[in-house]
Design a protein around this motif. Structure first.
Motif, PDB file in Angstrom:
ATOM      1  N   THR A   1      -2.751  12.861   9.763  1.00 22.70           N
ATOM      2  CA  THR A   1      -1.666  12.024   9.240  1.00 22.70           C
ATOM      3  C   THR A   1      -2.258  10.776   8.594  1.00 22.70           C
ATOM      4  O   THR A   1      -3.299  10.280   9.042  1.00 22.70           O
ATOM      5  N   PHE A   2      -1.627  10.287   7.539  1.00 22.37           N
ATOM      6  CA  PHE A   2      -2.030   9.006   6.961  1.00 22.37           C
ATOM      7  C   PHE A   2      -0.857   8.028   7.079  1.00 22.37           C
ATOM      8  O   PHE A   2       0.203   8.253   6.509  1.00 22.37           O
ATOM      9  N   CYS A   3      -1.061   6.926   7.824  1.00 20.83           N
ATOM     10  CA  CYS A   3      -0.034   5.907   8.025  1.00 20.83           C
ATOM     11  C   CYS A   3      -0.249   4.737   7.069  1.00 20.83           C
ATOM     12  O   CYS A   3      -1.321   4.127   7.071  1.00 20.83           O
ATOM     13  N   VAL A   4       0.766   4.435   6.287  1.00 20.82           N
ATOM     14  CA  VAL A   4       0.729   3.297   5.374  1.00 20.82           C
ATOM     15  C   VAL A   4       1.658   2.223   5.927  1.00 20.82           C
ATOM     16  O   VAL A   4       2.868   2.433   6.037  1.00 20.82           O
ATOM     17  N   VAL A   5       1.077   1.080   6.296  1.00 18.75           N
ATOM     18  CA  VAL A   5       1.865  -0.029   6.849  1.00 18.75           C
ATOM     19  C   VAL A   5       2.003  -1.119   5.790  1.00 18.75           C
ATOM     20  O   VAL A   5       1.002  -1.653   5.296  1.00 18.75           O
ATOM     21  N   GLY A   6       3.228  -1.431   5.438  1.00 25.28           N
ATOM     22  CA  GLY A   6       3.506  -2.433   4.412  1.00 25.28           C
ATOM     23  C   GLY A   6       4.865  -2.144   3.809  1.00 25.28           C
ATOM     24  O   GLY A   6       5.315  -0.997   3.786  1.00 25.28           O
ATOM     25  N   ASN A   7       5.507  -3.174   3.306  1.00 26.15           N
ATOM     26  CA  ASN A   7       6.855  -3.018   2.773  1.00 26.15           C
ATOM     27  C   ASN A   7       6.805  -2.387   1.388  1.00 26.15           C
ATOM     28  O   ASN A   7       6.426  -3.029   0.418  1.00 26.15           O
ATOM     29  N   ALA A   8       7.201  -1.112   1.307  1.00 28.67           N
ATOM     30  CA  ALA A   8       7.162  -0.383   0.038  1.00 28.67           C
ATOM     31  C   ALA A   8       8.441  -0.548  -0.772  1.00 28.67           C
ATOM     32  O   ALA A   8       8.525  -0.049  -1.895  1.00 28.67           O
ATOM     33  N   GLU A   9       9.408  -1.249  -0.220  1.00 31.54           N
ATOM     34  CA  GLU A   9      10.705  -1.350  -0.897  1.00 31.54           C
ATOM     35  C   GLU A   9      10.833  -2.600  -1.767  1.00 31.54           C
ATOM     36  O   GLU A   9      11.699  -2.658  -2.638  1.00 31.54           O
ATOM     37  N   THR A  10       9.985  -3.595  -1.552  1.00 35.57           N
ATOM     38  CA  THR A  10      10.201  -4.894  -2.211  1.00 35.57           C
ATOM     39  C   THR A  10       9.449  -5.048  -3.527  1.00 35.57           C
ATOM     40  O   THR A  10       9.623  -6.047  -4.212  1.00 35.57           O
ATOM     41  N   THR A  11       8.601  -4.091  -3.882  1.00 40.82           N
ATOM     42  CA  THR A  11       7.886  -4.181  -5.159  1.00 40.82           C
ATOM     43  C   THR A  11       8.051  -2.881  -5.938  1.00 40.82           C
ATOM     44  O   THR A  11       8.236  -1.805  -5.357  1.00 40.82           O
ATOM     45  N   ILE A  12       7.972  -2.994  -7.252  1.00 42.83           N
ATOM     46  CA  ILE A  12       8.039  -1.809  -8.120  1.00 42.83           C
ATOM     47  C   ILE A  12       6.907  -0.858  -7.780  1.00 42.83           C
ATOM     48  O   ILE A  12       7.091   0.362  -7.691  1.00 42.83           O
ATOM     49  N   PHE A  13       5.725  -1.408  -7.554  1.00 44.71           N
ATOM     50  CA  PHE A  13       4.559  -0.574  -7.261  1.00 44.71           C
ATOM     51  C   PHE A  13       4.732   0.141  -5.922  1.00 44.71           C
ATOM     52  O   PHE A  13       4.376   1.313  -5.782  1.00 44.71           O
TER      53      PHE A  13
END
Length: 367
Positions: A222-234
């Motif tokens: 599994t690869f866990c990505v921690v960070g807010n993915a909703e607040t930026t276009i990228f």
């Protein structure tokens, strides 16, 4: 001394590195007998007037209504308030949206600025914004009495470009001892059967490169990505691009340090893709949490990690690391990084270095 801390969204930390530092340092300086004030956004979830005896000053911050321009208004509001407070020291954390107001800083206070990273190099900014940030950097240096660099790379850059000296003081971290595997089991994770990265969803953090490498490796982990993915276009772009890969999990922004430490500690490999800036707080936290680290190959990361990490600069190199590296074969790298935290980067040492330097700056200016 009476110390004002500008440049953060506020404490306790709900945002990032400067907020984390401000929380630890403000409490330390207050405990040492100084009168410490931290400026907080009026939107900060913690609305009390005190945090562990540190005074909080909530200033109007319209960023959530009007976007980035709101940061400039918030910084101006903080500076206007600081003019009334008769501070001995103002510690500015960063300059991106504050140095344009530098001429309004209180004349009687000693202004000490942490110069952050090379903000104008960040690829998330347009060419016009990058040009503005180069001016902002220059204004910060001109309107500050003393400067702090959080990495030798930044210190060298400031000396070379501006012929100005700055004090090198890194960020801090602490050494973590895992206590409960169930903390990651709650997220359906198995020790050493997953990779992780923790970052803001920005291009210069090389998240896309890392995830492309994961896909290419055909890993079953599994690869866990921690960070807010909703607040930026990228961030939204990344989430959409990798949405069909069931092994990639975007788990959002997390500020629970105990959970993050367990997450890093039990992963097979922790990926640190940051390529711009100085000593990144999340890197030091990864070192202290006993993670085996794979880092983007650049002068800032190598200055901290030295030979005690694996490095990458391409999708293929990321993929190869995922296929070939086994954590149990590299425990010496983990122990060496723990030693670095113990001897150079722990919070008590960093807090003392900051406080000693602020006292020295104030004394030097009045002698």
């Amino acid at each position: 001394m009476k110390i004002g801390i500008l440049g953060t969204r506020g404490i306790p930390n709900h945002h990032g590195g400067f907020e984390q530092f401000a929380e630890f340092f403000a409490v330390h300086a207050q405990t040492e007998g100084h009168d410490v004030f931290v400026y907080n956004s009026h939107n900060h979830p913690y609305q009390e007037k005190k945090y562990k005896d540190v005074t909080l000053i909530h200033c109007y911050d319209p960023e959530n209504k009007i976007g980035t321009v709101g940061q400039f208004i918030y910084d101006l509001n903080c500076i206007k308030d600081a003019r009334k407070r008769n501070f001995d020291i103002i510690l500015q954390l960063g300059y991106t949206s504050s140095s344009v107001w530098g001429r309004f800083l209180p004349k009687k206070a000693t202004i000490v600025t942490n110069m952050d990273g090379l903000e104008w190099k960040r690829s998330k900014y347009s060419k016009k914004v990058q040009k503005f940030l180069m001016y902002a950097e220059k204004w910060a240096i001109k309107t500050s009495d003393y400067l702090i660099s959080d990495s030798i790379g930044i210190q060298d850059y400031i000396k070379t470009k501006y012929d100005v000296t700055s004090k090198f003081i890194a960020y801090g971290s602490s050494i973590f001892s895992p206590s409960n595997e169930k903390i990651i089991a709650n997220y359906d994770l198995i020790p050493n059967e997953y990779f992780v990265l923790i970052a803001r969803m920005e291009p210069e953090n090389n998240i896309e490169m890392i995830l492309d490498g994961f896909v290419k490796s055909n890993s079953k982990k599994t690869f866990c990505v921690v960070g807010n993915a909703e607040t930026t276009i990228f961030g939204r772009y990344l989430k959409e691009k990798f949405s069909k890969n069931k092994n990639i999990r975007f788990i959002g922004a997390v500020y629970d340090l105990n959970f993050l430490n367990h997450l890093r500690c039990y992963c097979q490999l922790y990926f640190h893709g940051h390529s711009v800036g100085g000593t990144n707080p999340s890197l030091l936290e990864a070192m202290g949490s006993r993670a085996l680290i794979a880092a983007h190959k650049n002068v800032f990361n190598k200055a901290i990690l030295e030979e005690d990490a694996f490095y990458f600069k391409s999708v293929d190199e990321v993929s190869n690391l995922m296929i070939s590296i086994n954590k149990q074969d590299n425990l010496i790298k983990i122990e060496n990084n723990i030693s670095k935290i113990r001897e150079k980067y722990n919070w008590p040492i960093i807090n003392e270095q900051y406080l000693d330097y602020l006292i020295q700056c104030r004394n030097d200016q009045h002698n």
